[in-house]
Design an enzyme around this catalytic site. Structure first.
Site, PDB file in Angstrom:
ATOM      1  N   ARG A   1     -11.892   6.636  -4.306  1.00  0.00           N
ATOM      2  CA  ARG A   1     -10.895   5.704  -3.801  1.00  0.00           C
ATOM      3  C   ARG A   1     -11.227   4.319  -4.344  1.00  0.00           C
ATOM      4  O   ARG A   1     -12.387   3.978  -4.556  1.00  0.00           O
ATOM      5  CB  ARG A   1     -10.936   5.643  -2.265  1.00  0.00           C
ATOM      6  CG  ARG A   1     -10.330   6.826  -1.569  1.00  0.00           C
ATOM      7  CD  ARG A   1     -10.362   6.619  -0.061  1.00  0.00           C
ATOM      8  NE  ARG A   1      -9.284   5.739   0.406  1.00  0.00           N
ATOM      9  CZ  ARG A   1      -8.045   6.160   0.679  1.00  0.00           C
ATOM     10  NH1 ARG A   1      -7.735   7.431   0.525  1.00  0.00           N
ATOM     11  NH2 ARG A   1      -7.131   5.316   1.107  1.00  0.00           N
TER      12      ARG A   1
ATOM     13  N   HIS B   1      -3.528  -4.835   1.060  1.00  0.00           N
ATOM     14  CA  HIS B   1      -2.967  -4.190   2.237  1.00  0.00           C
ATOM     15  C   HIS B   1      -3.104  -5.014   3.510  1.00  0.00           C
ATOM     16  O   HIS B   1      -3.784  -6.027   3.553  1.00  0.00           O
ATOM     17  CB  HIS B   1      -3.552  -2.786   2.416  1.00  0.00           C
ATOM     18  CG  HIS B   1      -4.973  -2.774   2.885  1.00  0.00           C
ATOM     19  ND1 HIS B   1      -5.786  -1.686   2.686  1.00  0.00           N
ATOM     20  CD2 HIS B   1      -5.716  -3.673   3.548  1.00  0.00           C
ATOM     21  CE1 HIS B   1      -6.965  -1.937   3.218  1.00  0.00           C
ATOM     22  NE2 HIS B   1      -6.949  -3.123   3.739  1.00  0.00           N
TER      23      HIS B   1
ATOM     24  N   CYS C   1       0.823  -1.212   0.000  1.00  0.00           N
ATOM     25  CA  CYS C   1       0.000   0.000   0.000  1.00  0.00           C
ATOM     26  C   CYS C   1       0.861   1.269   0.000  1.00  0.00           C
ATOM     27  O   CYS C   1       1.567   1.528  -0.971  1.00  0.00           O
ATOM     28  CB  CYS C   1      -0.938  -0.067   1.197  1.00  0.00           C
ATOM     29  SG  CYS C   1      -2.395   0.934   1.034  1.00  0.00           S
TER      30      CYS C   1
END
Lengths: 261, 453
Positions: free
Chosen positions: A131, A197, A96
């Site tokens: 996002r 992540h 990430c």
């Protein structure tokens, strides 16, 4: 001689937003259960290290403010060591925010361009759209082995690979580097950058074991296999994560180019 | 016309209840907002005694229930969104009811600025901000910033009751144009050795420097200061000292408010519930309710489903604790740690929108306290196996762990395995599923009064 894995975590206090410590715990236990000595080291702001001191490096993700604070320090105190470590063929996992920091360029919370380490030939821009959030499944290739990797992504940045760069994998479900070109992450020698992540290793025991095998014999193209462990719970968790990503794909049904199985 | 719209919206709610598609707790509000986008402001303006908002990552349902009880016992009429529908449409649904009252609403953190902007409340209670469902809310810092903008724009008539021990909340509240009442804990005896791993606000919101915690009580809540810019924790108006934790049963503490001193005996466990009680008492004080009266109301607090409430079944007793983020889970685990082991457990991890699609957070919670302390463990929910893996790597014997994705059936198994009280730790939608299962199979009342967030 007892085998030993020395794991070095970069900025554990700053870059831990998505429960990154789950990866460390997973690696530690899988070493301990096999009688492999496990040593956890850390390098925070202002601290340098020698690439000889570590067998495996982990760098996680953080909030914008923390990523900003770490970005400059990384260039100042760790550039040479991280670059040398990767070029020695040792394994590194950057997740990430950590993945972005190791690219050529990345973008701060307010959209300003920042210089990265350039260990990976990728650059990241702040996306103008939403996002990219959701469960993700990737078909990856590591040490000549094809493996399915499942996890969760949550990033505003859109990452593009340089001309000669190899992705870590191909997106089966989810967004990946930018939601457009079907690539996920980057692979250089034995180092991986990925948007999957936080605790991705507990969902992907095979990937965890490949990283450990590389940590034990970095220069061997066919590192000896590790002793098998009783992994029924781990494989069930892997399947749940894959199912979550595939369910996601079914709901959205927006990707035309799909390869499964 | 307005009345016609309200009747229509209520009728839709009635239909949704009859059709069995949910409790009719939000649909009328959704319909109302389509018919009249300013419904929240308009209906809220008709509340005869104004409104009070309660928000926090953890504990807003419990705090609102406590404050509601205090206001009712003081003889005032309360209109509250008890069904846990804490977004604008849920509050509008509530407002379709009798508005000759004080409106008391728990509000989702992300929606607080919008709801406060429409209602212009008399009082806002700000409890805490923790890492929670990052896929839904984004980073804790961004919620804090949106709250800071809200607070700066408040009128002088709005009072804040704010947690002095949360550096995010304290720095947000400090910029309020109106009065601020702070609450906090000062007790070395219950301080943790170091801020736990799940602690969030390690940096100063003012200067970005690293905060120093002289004492940590829960997550990043504690007594702190910033060596870089000199920012320090505000002196609380209401302080808890001499805190005693009584396992899963409750907590007691000495409270000091100005020159007055009281002993609180709270029938809910843990430091987190002590914070909830402090928030509610501070809020009640701001509304002019006598502190002693507020304390009395707490002692007779009716249980809230899923908040440490014991549920009796023919096969045995279960105590249900909602878990939804690392800090909340850690506090439940801290209460369980004080119980006589070994423990019988049922943990249900779902990954629906209301739980957070991202289940990463379980790796931030300190399940390690369960190692060697369990007799039987049943993991359930859509991510049951990941929960089981978390426990295995925390040191729980994997042979003692069963995985069953089906909520109701797995609960029956778990109760069967348990020799004493079964401790049940579901995420939000798993709690709702459990509730439905118990209602269908155990002749319990449906809980439309039930769980919020």
């Amino acid at each position: 001689m007892t085998e030993r894995v020395r794991l070095l975590t970069l900025y554990p206090d700053e870059l831990n937003i998505y429960a990154d410590r789950g990866n460390l715990l997973f690696l530690r236990k899988r070493c301990e259960w096999r009688g492999i000595e496990f040593e956890a080291k850390e390098a925070g702001p202002g601290e340098s290290f020698s690439p000889e001191e570590a067998d495996l490096i982990y760098i996680g993700g953080g909030q914008d403010r923390d990523q900003e604070a770490v970005g400059a320090d990384l260039l100042e105190t760790k550039e040479e060591a991280v670059t040398a470590f990767v070029e020695m063929g040792k394994p590194l996992l950057a997740v990430c925010g950590g993945f972005q920091l190791l690219g050529r360029r990345w973008s701060s919370g307010d959209g300003e361009e920042r210089e990265g380490l350039g260990v990976f030939d990728v650059s990241t821009e702040r996306g103008t759209g939403k996002r990219l959030i959701g469960a993700v499944a990737v078909e990856a290739n590591l040490l000549g082995e094809r493996l399915l990797v499942a996890g969760f992504e949550n990033h505003a940045g859109r990452t593009r690979l340089g001309v000669g760069a190899t992705p870590f994998g191909t997106v089966i479900a989810g967004y990946g580097n930018n939601g457009e070109d079907g690539t996920e992450g980057v692979l250089r020698m034995n180092s991986i950058g990925t948007y999957l992540h936080g605790p991705l290793l507990p969902k992907n025991p095979r990937l965890a074991d490949l990283l450990l095998a590389l940590a034990l014999s970095p220069n061997d193209p066919n590192p000896p296999g590790l002793a098998p462990l009783e992994d029924s719970l781990e494989m069930a968790a892997h399947q749940e994560a894959l199912d979550a990503a595939l369910r996601n794909r079914k709901n959205r049904n927006r990707r035309s180019r799909v390869r499964t199985g | 016309m307005p009345e016609l719209r309200a009747s229509l919206a209520r009728a839709i709610g009635g239909l949704s209840r009859i059709s069995g598609k949910g409790g009719g707790t939000t649909l009328p509000g959704r319909a109302m907002l389509v018919l009249d986008p300013s419904a929240l402001e308009r209906l809220g303006g008709q509340l005869t005694d104004g409104s009070v908002l309660v928000s926090a990552t953890n504990g807003k349902t419990t705090t609102a229930a406590m404050l509601s009880r205090m206001v009712e016992q003081s003889g005032q009429q309360v209109l509250a969104n008890r069904a846990g529908s804490n977004m604008p449409w849920g509050i509008v649904t509530t407002l379709l009811d009798d508005r000759e009252a004080l409106g008391l609403f728990e509000v989702d953190e992300a929606w607080l600025p919008e709801v406060a902007g429409s209602l212009r409340p008399r009082l806002i209670v700000l409890g805490n901000l923790f890492r929670d469902q990052l896929d839904r809310y984004g980073e804790t810092e961004s919620i804090a910033s949106s709250w800071a903008r809200l607070v700066e724009g408040l009128g002088r008539e709005t009072v804040l009751a704010a947690n002095a021990d949360d550096p995010l909340i304290a720095s947000v509240a400090a910029d309020s144009p109106g009065r601020v009442l702070f609450f906090g804990i000062e007790d070395k005896g219950i301080a943790l050795d170091a801020p736990p791993h799940a602690a969030d606000a390690r940096r100063c919101r003012r200067c970005g420097g690293r905060l120093v915690f002289d004492r940590s009580y829960l997550g990043h809540l504690g007594e702190y200061h910033c060596p870089a810019c000199g920012l320090s924790r505000p002196d609380p108006d209401l302080v808890a000292t001499e805190v005693e934790l009584h396992g899963a049963e409750g907590v007691s503490a000495t409270l000091t408010l100005g020159t007055a001193e009281f002993r609180l005996e709270l029938p809910l466990p843990g430091v987190y519930n002590l914070y909830n009680a402090l928030a509610a008492i501070t809020g009640a004080t701001a509304l002019g309710i006598d502190a002693e009266e507020a304390l009395l109301a707490l002692e007779s607090l009716p249980p809230v489903f899923g908040r440490a409430e014991p549920v009796r079944l023919p096969e045995g007793e279960a105590r249900i604790f909602l878990v939804k983020n690392p800090v909340g889970a850690n506090e439940v685990l801290r209460s369980l740690d004080q119980e006589e082991g070994p423990l019988d457990l049922w943990l249900a991890l779902n990954d629906r929108i209301a739980d957070g699609r991202d289940v990463s957070w379980i790796w931030d919670a300190d399940f390690e306290t369960l190692a060697g302390e369990t007799r039987s463990v049943v993991c359930s929910g859509s991510r049951a196996a990941e929960m089981a893996v978390r426990l295995k790597y925390a040191g729980v014997n994997p042979e003692s762990i069963q995985v069953d994705h089906e909520i109701g059936q797995s609960m029956v198994t778990a109760i069967g395995e348990a020799t004493g009280t079964l401790y049940a730790l579901p995420t939000y939608t798993a709690l709702l599923e459990l509730k439905d299962y118990l209602a269908d199979h155990r002749d319990l009342d449906p809980f439309w009064e039930g769980p919020g967030q």
